[in-house]
Design an enzyme around this catalytic site. Structure first.
Site, PDB file in Angstrom:
ATOM      1  N   ARG A 123      -6.772  10.412   0.347  1.00  0.00           N
ATOM      2  CA  ARG A 123      -6.641  10.923  -1.031  1.00  0.00           C
ATOM      3  C   ARG A 123      -8.018  11.070  -1.678  1.00  0.00           C
ATOM      4  O   ARG A 123      -8.253  11.973  -2.470  1.00  0.00           O
ATOM      5  CB  ARG A 123      -5.724  10.001  -1.836  1.00  0.00           C
ATOM      6  CG  ARG A 123      -4.255  10.189  -1.477  1.00  0.00           C
ATOM      7  CD  ARG A 123      -3.376   9.105  -2.061  1.00  0.00           C
ATOM      8  NE  ARG A 123      -3.452   7.867  -1.293  1.00  0.00           N
ATOM      9  CZ  ARG A 123      -3.402   6.648  -1.809  1.00  0.00           C
ATOM     10  NH1 ARG A 123      -3.267   6.489  -3.108  1.00  0.00           N
ATOM     11  NH2 ARG A 123      -3.485   5.582  -1.034  1.00  0.00           N
ATOM     12  N   HIS A 163       0.866  -1.185   0.000  1.00  0.00           N
ATOM     13  CA  HIS A 163       0.000   0.000   0.000  1.00  0.00           C
ATOM     14  C   HIS A 163       0.899   1.229   0.000  1.00  0.00           C
ATOM     15  O   HIS A 163       1.882   1.279   0.734  1.00  0.00           O
ATOM     16  CB  HIS A 163      -0.878  -0.024   1.257  1.00  0.00           C
ATOM     17  CG  HIS A 163      -2.004   0.951   1.241  1.00  0.00           C
ATOM     18  ND1 HIS A 163      -1.807   2.304   1.333  1.00  0.00           N
ATOM     19  CD2 HIS A 163      -3.347   0.764   1.151  1.00  0.00           C
ATOM     20  CE1 HIS A 163      -2.988   2.914   1.300  1.00  0.00           C
ATOM     21  NE2 HIS A 163      -3.938   2.001   1.182  1.00  0.00           N
TER      22      HIS A 163
END
Ligand SMILES: Cc1cc2nc3c(=O)[nH]c(=O)nc-3n(C[C@H](O)[C@H](O)[C@H](O)COP(=O)(O)OP(=O)(O)OC[C@H]3O[C@@H](n4cnc5c(N)ncnc54)[C@H](O)[C@@H]3O)c2cc1C
Length: 606
Positions: free
Chosen positions: A256, A236
Site C-alpha cells: 500500500r 494485520h
C-alpha cells in the site's frame, strides 16, 4: 533423572531475534559472559520475516520529520494508552540505532544522493521506514548476527526454555531442553533478558511461525512478573487468504505504501468511506491525491489505505460481512493498477516488492504485476506483554529484563508498522546494557536443585502418560486456536469472551492429560504438549483482559461497546499470578504524559 548440562553466564538472553541479538551484543560489550538461546537455528527468528522496514525519524526523504513527530504518531497510533516514556525514548534513539546498524554493515536502499531511503507506512506522517526492498528483517538479522558472532557470545540453538528459577526474589537461572535429543539444559545467570517474540499461534489465522507460542510472556508470568495490555492483539489487515495452505501469511503494508489500493467486489475503493475524525485532516479525500502522496508529493495527504492497521482490518471485515468480499473471503489489494501511472510498472513492482512478487507467484500462482491479490486480516502482533521499566527494561521481577515484541508499553493499543524493528534495536540495546550492569552489581545466585528436579519430572509427564492413552496435544492446540479466533478475535463481545475463559479452563484440564508417545529424541508431539501451558496462559490473559475492557480501542474492538470510553482510556490492564496460582487482574492508571510532551502531541494533531 537423566543427565543434564549446566552452563554459567553473566547474562542469559532467551530469544535470538532482533531484540535478543541486540541485547546480547550490548551485554557482551561490557566484557561479561553472555549466552543466547533460541528455539530454532540462529537467524531463523521472526525478525527475519519482517518486510516493510524500520521506523526512524532520519528525515532523509522529508526534512520535516523529527523525533517529536514520530513520538506523536506513535502515541496517536497507540490511542494514547502507550507508556509515554517508552514512546519518547524510542523516537529519540531509533535514528542512532539505524545508523549504527548501517555502520555494522547493513546495506539499505538508497536515496539518489546516497542516504538511507525511507518509505511511507500506515500512521507515519512522513516517509520514515528505512528498508531493504521488502527484505528488511533479513538484512537486520544478518547484520546483527555477523556483528554478534565476533563478540564471543555463546549460542545455544534449538533449545527451548521452559522455566525460570529465583533466589530470594531475583531471577538466577533457567531450565530448557534441546529440541533434537530432548536433553535438559540448566543455565545459571546473574541476569536474564527475555526476547522471545509474540503469541500469534494462540490464534487460528496468523502470520506468525510455529515458534510464537507466548513462551517469554509465560516464563515471566510464572516467575511472578506483571503482564500488561494483553487485550491489544494486532490483526494485520492484509494476509493471504487463498489457497488454504498459505492462509494468514503476511502481505506487507509496503504494497500500500507503494501505491497499492484496496477494492471490494464492486471495484470500489471502500477505504474512502470511513476515515476517522482524528485522521481526516491528514488523509487524502480523493484517489489522485493519495497516489501523489505515495510518489513523494509533499503537498499531498496519505491515502486512506495507509490508515492504522486496526481500522483498515475492521473496514475489510465490514466489506466481507456485507457480501462485498472477494471469492475466498477477503478483499482485493491491487498494485497492478499502477501500470496506468508508471511506464515500467511491472519492473518497478518487482524491484520494490520482490518478496511479495515471489510469494504470490510461488504460493498462489498469481502475478501481482498483472492482477489484484486477495487479502484479509491475520493475527500478526501483540502489543501487550511483559511490563517493564521504560528506561532499563527490567520487569517487575528483579534481574529479569524483557525487550522486543514480548515486552509491552511502547505501542499502546495499536502498533504502527515499522515501529517493531526500531523497538527491537532501541530497547534490545537498553535491556542488554542494564542486564549487564545488574549482573555485575549482583553476581550470580543459587539455583535450588530440588526445584530443578521437580521441573524436569514435570516435563517428562506427557511421555509417562502415553502408555495409558491420554489426549493428543495437537488436537488441544488446534481447538484452542479455533476458539480464540472465533471468540476473542477481531470483533469481540462479552458473551463470547466469557465463553472463551470457560473453555480455556476445560483446555487446561485436557492439557494436564496431554500425552506424547515415543521417546525424547526428535519428538515434536512432546514439544507441543509442553507448549500448551504457554498458549493457555497467554490465551487466558488475552481473554480476561479483553473481557475487562468495556470499550473499543486500537486492536481491541467490541461490538457491545463500539466506542472509546474516557474512563478506560486512562487505565492499563495488568494480569499477574496470584498466590493460589489463579490469574489476577487489575486496572492501574496509564502513566500521565508530562506537559511538554503533551504539547508535542497536541501540536501534531493538526
Ligand atoms: C511476516 C512479518 C513481517 C513483519 N514486518 C515487519 C516490518 O516490516 N517492520 C516491523 O517493524 N515489524 C515487522 N514485523 C513484526 C516484527 O518482525 C516482530 O515483531 C519482531 O521481529 C519480533 O522480534 P523479537 O526480537 O521480539 O522476536 P523474534 O524475532 O520473534 O524472535 C524470538 C526469538 O525467541 C526464541 N524463542 C521463543 N521462545 C523461546 C523459548 N521458550 N526458549 C528459547 N528461545 C525461544 C525464538 O526461537 C526466536 O529466536 C513483521 C512480522 C511478520 C510476522
Amino acid at each position: 533423572m537423566t543427565e543434564r548440562q549446566t552452563f554459567e553466564h553473566d547474562v542469559l538472553v532467551i530469544g535470538a531475534g532482533g531484540a535478543g541479538l541486540r541485547a546480547a551484543i550490548e551485554a557482551s560489550a561490557g566484557g561479561g559472559k553472555v549466552g543466547l538461546v533460541c528455539k530454532s537455528l540462529l537467524g531463523k527468528a521472526h525478525t527475519v520475516m519482517a518486510e516493510g522496514g524500520i521506523a526512524a525519524a532520519l528525515a532523509n526523504v522529508d526534512a520535516r520529520d523529527q523525533w517529536q513527530v514520530h513520538f506523536a504518531d506513535t502515541m496517536r497510533g497507540g490511542q494514547y494508552v502507550n507508556h509515554w516514556r517508552m514512546a519518547q525514548i524510542h523516537a529519540q534513539e531509533a535514528p542512532a540505532r539505524v545508523r549504527e546498524l548501517e555502520a555494522w554493515g547493513a546495506v539499505f536502499d538508497r536515496t539518489k544522493d546516497g542516504r538511507i531511503l525511507q518509505r511511507n507506512f500506515g500512521g507515519h506522517r512522513y516517509p520514515r521506514l528505512a528498508h531493504v526492498g521488502d527484505r528488511t528483517g533479513l538484512e537486520m538479522i544478518r547484520t546483527l548476527q555477523d556483528h554478534g558472532i565476533h563478540r564471543g557470545i555463546d549460542v545455544h540453538m534449538e533449545c527451548t526454555i521452559v522455566q525460570l528459577f529465583k533466589d530470594g526474589g531475583r531471577v538466577v537461572g533457567a531450565l530448557g531442553y534441546d529440541r533434537e535429543r530432548g536433553r535438559f539444559r540448566l543455565f545459571r545467570a546473574g541476569a536474564i533478558v527475555i526476547a522471545t517474540g509474540g503469541i500469534g499461534r494462540a490464534f487460528e489465522i496468523t502470520s506468525n511461525s510455529w515458534e510464537y507460542t507466548g513462551d517469554g510472556q509465560t516464563l515471566a508470568y510464572d516467575a511472578g512478573a506483571d503482564l500488561i495490555d494483553m487485550e491489544y492483539v494486532q490483526f494485520h489487515p492484509t494476509g493471504m487468504v487463498w489457497p488454504p495452505s498459505v492462509r494468514g501469511i503476511l502481505v506487507t503494508e509496503g504494497v500500500r505504501g507503494e501505491g497499492g489500493v484496496l477494492r471490494n467486489n464492486l471495484g470500489k475503493r471502500f477505504m474512502f468511506d470511513d476515515i476517522p475524525d482524528n485522521y481526516k485532516a491528514q488523509t487524502a479525500d480523493n484517489p489522485e491525491e493519495g497516489w501523489r502522496y505515495t510518489q513523494g508529493d509533499k503537498q499531498a495527504r496519505r491515502p486512506p489505505e495507509l490508515l492504522t492497521r486496526d481500522h483498515v482490518a475492521r473496514c475489510i471485515m465490514r466489506e466481507v460481512k456485507a457480501g462485498r468480499g472477494s471469492p475466498h473471503g477477503g478483499v482485493f489489494l491491487d498494485i497492478a493498477w499502477i501500470k496506468d501511472k508508471l511506464p515500467h510498472a511491472a519492473e518497478h513492482i518487482k524491484k520494490k516488492l520482490p518478496s511479495m512478487y515471489h510469494q504470490f507467484k510461488e504460493l498462489a500462482g498469481i502475478d501481482i504485476t498483472a492482477v489484484p491479490m486477495e487479502v484479509g486480516p491475520t493475527t500478526h502482533y501483540v502489543m501487550g506483554g511483559i511490563r517493564v521499566d521504560p528506561d532499563s527494561q527490567m520487569s517487575t521481577v528483579p534481574g529479569l529484563f524483557a525487550a522486543g515484541e514480548c515486552a509491552a508499553g511502547l505501542h499502546g493499543a495499536n502498533r504502527l508498522g515499522g515501529n517493531s524493528l526500531s523497538d527491537l534495536l532501541v530497547f534490545g540495546q537498553r535491556a542488554g546494557d542494564h542486564a549487564a550492569r545488574w549482573a555485575k552489581a549482583h553476581g550470580g545466585g543459587k539455583v535450588d536443585e530440588a526445584e530443578v528436579a521437580a521441573a524436569e519430572r514435570a516435563m517428562l509427564l506427557p511421555m509417562d502418560r502415553a502408555s495409558s492413552g491420554g489426549e493428543n496435544p495437537y488436537a488441544i492446540q488446534h481447538a484452542l486456536q479455533k476458539d480464540m479466533q472465533a471468540l476473542v478475535g477481531i470483533v469481540r463481545n462479552e458473551a463470547d469472551m466469557l465463553a472463551a475463559v470457560e473453555k480455556l479452563q476445560q483446555f487446561r484440564a485436557r492439557a494436564a492429560k496431554a500425552a506424547a508417545p515415543g521417546n525424547r529424541e526428535y519428538n515434536p508431539g512432546w514439544h507441543t504438549a509442553m507448549d500448551l501451558h504457554c498458549l493457555l496462559t497467554v490465551a487466558e490473559a488475552i481473554a480476561r483482559s479483553a473481557a475487562s475492557r468495556k470499550e473499543s480501542r486500537g486492536g481491541h474492538f467490541r461490538e457491545d461497546f463500539p466506542d472509546k470510553s474516557a474512563t478506560f482510556g486512562k487505565l492499563t490492564t495488568v494480569v499477574r499470578r496470584g498466590g493460589d496460582g489463579s490469574m489476577q487482574l487489575e486496572h492501574v492508571p496509564v502513566p500521565k504524559v508530562p506537559a511538554d510532551l503533551q504539547q508535542i502531541i497536541d501540536e501534531n494533531q493538526k
